[in-house]
Scaffold this motif. Structure first.
Motif, PDB file in Angstrom:
ATOM      1  N   ILE A   1       0.854  -1.202   0.000  1.00  0.00           N
ATOM      2  CA  ILE A   1       0.000   0.000   0.000  1.00  0.00           C
ATOM      3  C   ILE A   1       0.883   1.244   0.000  1.00  0.00           C
ATOM      4  N   LEU A   2       1.901   1.245   0.850  1.00  0.00           N
ATOM      5  CA  LEU A   2       2.806   2.390   0.912  1.00  0.00           C
ATOM      6  C   LEU A   2       3.556   2.568  -0.406  1.00  0.00           C
ATOM      7  N   ALA A   3       3.905   1.461  -1.057  1.00  0.00           N
ATOM      8  CA  ALA A   3       4.569   1.548  -2.360  1.00  0.00           C
ATOM      9  C   ALA A   3       3.631   2.148  -3.403  1.00  0.00           C
ATOM     10  N   ASP A   4       2.364   1.759  -3.376  1.00  0.00           N
ATOM     11  CA  ASP A   4       1.385   2.337  -4.303  1.00  0.00           C
ATOM     12  C   ASP A   4       1.230   3.836  -4.052  1.00  0.00           C
ATOM     13  N   LEU A   5       1.175   4.221  -2.791  1.00  0.00           N
ATOM     14  CA  LEU A   5       1.054   5.642  -2.450  1.00  0.00           C
ATOM     15  C   LEU A   5       2.252   6.432  -2.964  1.00  0.00           C
ATOM     16  N   ALA A   6       3.436   5.846  -2.859  1.00  0.00           N
ATOM     17  CA  ALA A   6       4.651   6.544  -3.273  1.00  0.00           C
ATOM     18  C   ALA A   6       4.658   6.861  -4.767  1.00  0.00           C
ATOM     19  N   THR A   7       3.931   6.082  -5.559  1.00  0.00           N
ATOM     20  CA  THR A   7       3.892   6.340  -7.006  1.00  0.00           C
ATOM     21  C   THR A   7       3.170   7.641  -7.335  1.00  0.00           C
ATOM     22  N   VAL A   8       2.372   8.147  -6.385  1.00  0.00           N
ATOM     23  CA  VAL A   8       1.669   9.423  -6.612  1.00  0.00           C
ATOM     24  C   VAL A   8       2.033  10.432  -5.525  1.00  0.00           C
ATOM     25  N   GLN A   9       3.259  10.327  -5.003  1.00  0.00           N
ATOM     26  CA  GLN A   9       3.786  11.298  -4.055  1.00  0.00           C
ATOM     27  C   GLN A   9       2.940  11.400  -2.780  1.00  0.00           C
ATOM     28  N   MET A  10       2.629  10.233  -2.227  1.00  0.00           N
ATOM     29  CA  MET A  10       1.906  10.175  -0.961  1.00  0.00           C
ATOM     30  C   MET A  10       2.603   9.186  -0.036  1.00  0.00           C
ATOM     31  N   HIS A  11       2.306   9.283   1.265  1.00  0.00           N
ATOM     32  CA  HIS A  11       2.920   8.407   2.255  1.00  0.00           C
ATOM     33  C   HIS A  11       2.097   8.443   3.536  1.00  0.00           C
ATOM     34  N   ALA A  12       2.578   7.707   4.548  1.00  0.00           N
ATOM     35  CA  ALA A  12       1.929   7.707   5.864  1.00  0.00           C
ATOM     36  C   ALA A  12       2.898   8.127   6.954  1.00  0.00           C
ATOM     37  N   ILE A  13       3.980   8.779   6.568  1.00  0.00           N
ATOM     38  CA  ILE A  13       5.029   9.173   7.507  1.00  0.00           C
ATOM     39  C   ILE A  13       4.507  10.243   8.475  1.00  0.00           C
ATOM     40  N   GLN A  14       4.790  10.051   9.748  1.00  0.00           N
ATOM     41  CA  GLN A  14       4.443  11.000  10.808  1.00  0.00           C
ATOM     42  C   GLN A  14       2.943  11.264  10.920  1.00  0.00           C
ATOM     43  N   THR A  15       2.150  10.252  10.566  1.00  0.00           N
ATOM     44  CA  THR A  15       0.718  10.338  10.851  1.00  0.00           C
ATOM     45  C   THR A  15       0.392   9.696  12.191  1.00  0.00           C
ATOM     46  N   SER A  16       1.434   9.274  12.896  1.00  0.00           N
ATOM     47  CA  SER A  16       1.294   8.697  14.225  1.00  0.00           C
ATOM     48  C   SER A  16       2.571   8.984  15.004  1.00  0.00           C
ATOM     49  N   GLY A  17       2.543   8.653  16.289  1.00  0.00           N
ATOM     50  CA  GLY A  17       3.731   8.808  17.106  1.00  0.00           C
ATOM     51  C   GLY A  17       3.860  10.188  17.722  1.00  0.00           C
ATOM     52  N   ASN A  18       4.837  10.335  18.603  1.00  0.00           N
ATOM     53  CA  ASN A  18       5.064  11.584  19.317  1.00  0.00           C
ATOM     54  C   ASN A  18       5.986  12.494  18.505  1.00  0.00           C
ATOM     55  N   CYS A  19       5.440  12.984  17.438  1.00  0.00           N
ATOM     56  CA  CYS A  19       6.189  13.804  16.489  1.00  0.00           C
ATOM     57  C   CYS A  19       5.275  14.913  15.976  1.00  0.00           C
ATOM     58  N   ILE A  20       5.772  15.736  15.063  1.00  0.00           N
ATOM     59  CA  ILE A  20       4.947  16.779  14.453  1.00  0.00           C
ATOM     60  C   ILE A  20       4.082  16.132  13.377  1.00  0.00           C
ATOM     61  N   ARG A  21       2.788  16.218  13.541  1.00  0.00           N
ATOM     62  CA  ARG A  21       1.840  15.571  12.637  1.00  0.00           C
ATOM     63  C   ARG A  21       1.548  16.467  11.425  1.00  0.00           C
ATOM     64  N   ASN A  22       0.557  16.037  10.659  1.00  0.00           N
ATOM     65  CA  ASN A  22       0.160  16.755   9.456  1.00  0.00           C
ATOM     66  C   ASN A  22      -0.272  18.186   9.773  1.00  0.00           C
ATOM     67  N   THR A  23       0.351  19.170   9.138  1.00  0.00           N
ATOM     68  CA  THR A  23      -0.060  20.568   9.293  1.00  0.00           C
ATOM     69  C   THR A  23      -1.357  20.788   8.524  1.00  0.00           C
ATOM     70  N   THR A  24      -2.337  21.389   9.179  1.00  0.00           N
ATOM     71  CA  THR A  24      -3.649  21.570   8.558  1.00  0.00           C
ATOM     72  C   THR A  24      -3.924  23.051   8.307  1.00  0.00           C
ATOM     73  N   THR A  25      -4.915  23.297   7.452  1.00  0.00           N
ATOM     74  CA  THR A  25      -5.264  24.679   7.128  1.00  0.00           C
ATOM     75  C   THR A  25      -6.700  24.752   6.619  1.00  0.00           C
ATOM     76  N   ASP A  26      -7.088  25.919   6.194  1.00  0.00           N
ATOM     77  CA  ASP A  26      -8.402  26.202   5.625  1.00  0.00           C
ATOM     78  C   ASP A  26      -8.601  25.381   4.352  1.00  0.00           C
TER      79      ASP A  26
END
Length: 563
Positions: free
Chosen positions: A104-129
């Motif tokens: 799944i992660l390999a498929d995501l990488a083909t279109v410039q997507m990933h699941a990095i830092q969507t969990s854990g004690n780190c800086i998560r996805n920056t959100t906006t309007d």
């Protein structure tokens, strides 16, 4: 939108290969559960109640049609033919098999997507309007600054093991649709009298077990210093944040304990060592990122499309949909369209593989191939010509994506709850669906006007129940599922935390409880007064009296202790 360069792609591809080997070793028994846990969490993989859950990053909620088609493929191939859009503008898959996740992660990488830092004690996805770059009330497009923060925070070695997870939101419009006041760091982009861009920095906001509105610690920050100042905030948090108790580890607890003034002073002391150093943004770097977010080649229109105006007047159904689901665009002759993921009988935020494919086609046909995800769990087409709105509406109706209820009571924001999440105390989806079923009269919904109803299955508040005009929280009572109701919450520039109305209710009581609350509102309303204004005017007591009528010995709830 931002496009990966060679280095971006290399980093993501390397992470895919790394996790593929880590998963192989775990399944072969070469890694223990304790050894594998931090590795999977770094790649967005949770173990939920029934199956693994994979959270995919959607940076600042922006998607291309080609990416949506891959999300559709993943839903059909590896899940149960749907994905779930979250209040963090991401998408989750609730039923993948562990052995399939590397692919799944390999498929995501083909279109410039990933699941990095969507969990854990780190800086998560920056959100906006969700309307960034196209909103009629926008001061500055916040997306370049979100991208600068994304590049700075991804794999940042100093902030990979923070005391707790960390969330940043950026707003660039008059109205705050990014909910910056309930984030660990909230950034408000402003202009001074000279027309210069600057930032207001808020810290210590957040929901969860101890909901707190963020405090302003920097009224004006020059853009070149954005990253060095964020570095200073994170360093102070990393140094002084609690690590002995996860319930007291969020930055909001630290800011409250120190006081915002003292915390801000610590940040200023740290910033002395960082300001004007290597983290200073150059104009060339700002320009490099900004070029990805320039306005598209709009067609030139003098004003509103005549056919659109006529259709809105002549067709009641279309007019209602426009009123609720179409947002004013900064470019004459264009509109932003919200695709409602709140169709009756479907879990809020859920979308099928076929719907995702169709949405991608609609984005190509009507919106220059781009979409947005909102933290209200809907999708947006940001570049629709007014002349195309009737045709788009017809296609959305066929796809069950045209519920004309955005911002109304049945546009429920809801986490997956106990149906999936192992942390949840109670199910949330059945309650949301029952409320939608109880209030299925469009005329009545429109008469009620805007009411935000948010629901969470536990104190982690993934459904943002604290800032709902009506908030519902699933709680455990002696091993059974009950629901606590709060009133008076709101997001935006005047954000506030809702107050608990009283003791919790059983599941089968909830639709009637909400109806009683609405009846009090209707009886007390003056003209077209919004729900939140009525609550501010009459207070909690009339609502409490109504919902607990006939129940003896009901007292005001105790405040939840800081945690």
């Amino acid at each position: 939108m931002y496009v990966y360069d060679e280095l971006d792609q290399k980093i993501v591809d390397q992470r895919v290969a790394q996790f593929r080997d880590q998963t192989r070793r775990y399944l072969a028994g070469e890694l223990t559960e304790d050894e594998f846990r931090p590795l999977r969490l770094q790649n967005g993989l949770y173990i939920q109640r029934h199956a693994p859950m994979l959270r995919v990053a959607v940076p600042y909620g922006e998607l291309a049609s080609r990416q949506v088609r891959v999300l559709a493929k993943i839903a059909r191939t590896y899940d149960r033919d749907y994905g779930h859009f979250t209040t963090r503008q991401n998408i989750q898959y609730n039923w993948p098999k562990l052995e399939d996740v590397p692919q799944i992660l390999a498929d995501l990488a083909t279109v410039q997507m990933h699941a990095i830092q969507t969990s854990g004690n780190c800086i998560r996805n920056t959100t906006t309007d969700q309307f960034a770059g196209v909103a009629h009330d926008e001061i500055v497009d916040p997306r370049p600054w979100c991208e600068i923060i994304r590049e700075w925070s991804t794999f940042h070695p100093e902030f990979a093991h923070l005391p707790r997870k960390f969330k940043i939101a950026v707003n660039g419009a008059v109205d705050d649709r990014a909910a910056i006041l309930v984030h660990d760091i909230g950034i408000n982009v402003i202009k001074n009298e000279a027309g210069e861009i600057g930032f207001q920095i808020y810290v210590g906001g957040g929901l969860g077990r101890t909901p707190i509105i963020g405090a302003l610690i920097k009224p004006w920050l020059e853009p070149v210093h954005l990253l060095s100042y964020l570095d200073a905030v994170l360093r102070v948090y990393n140094r002084y944040g609690r690590r002995d108790n996860k319930y007291k580890a969020r930055i909001k607890i630290l800011v409250k304990a120190m006081t915002p003034e003292a915390f801000g002073a610590k940040v200023e002391q740290e910033w002395v060592h960082l300001k004007d150093g290597p983290m200073t943004l150059t104009q060339s770097e700002i320009d490099r990122v900004s070029k990805f977010f320039t306005a598209p080649a709009y067609e030139s229109f003098a004003g509103d499309d005549a056919g659109f105006v006529a259709a809105r007047q002549d067709n009641k159904g279309f007019g209602r949909w426009v009123e609720r689901n179409v947002f004013a665009h900064k470019q004459p002759g264009y509109a932003c369209v919200t695709l409602s993921l709140k169709h009756p009988g479907v879990a809020p935020g859920d979308v099928s593989g076929d719907q995702l494919d169709a949405i991608a086609d609609l984005a190509d046909k009507y919106s220059l191939g781009e979409l947005r995800a909102s933290h209200e769990q809907n999708l947006i087409l940001p570049y629709v010509k007014q002349a195309d709105l009737v045709a788009l509406w017809d296609e959305l109706k066929a796809l069950k994506l045209a519920s004309p209820t955005v911002g109304l009571l049945t546009d429920v924001v809801c986490c997956p709850g106990g149906d999936f999440c192992s942390l949840a105390n109670a199910k949330s989806i059945p309650i949301a669906l029952a409320i939608q079923d109880r209030f299925d009269n469009l005329d009545y919904l429109y008469d009620l006007g805007e009411i935000d109803l948010n629901m969470s299955g536990c104190m982690n508040a993934c459904g943002h129940h604290h800032v709902g005009n009506i908030g519902i929280l699933g709680v455990d009572k002696n091993g059974s599922e009950w629901y606590q109701v709060s009133l008076g919450g709101r997001q935006g520039v005047s954000a506030s935390i809702g107050k608990v109305i009283g003791p919790s209710f059983a599941q089968d009581e909830m639709p009637e409880v909400i109806e009683k609350i609405i009846n009090v509102f209707v009886a007390a309303r003056e003209g077209e007064e919004p729900f939140i204004d009525v609550f501010d005017r009459i207070g909690m007591e009339p609502f409490k009296t109504k919902v607990y009528a006939g129940k003896p010995n009901v007292r005001a709830p105790k405040e939840v202790a800081d945690a």
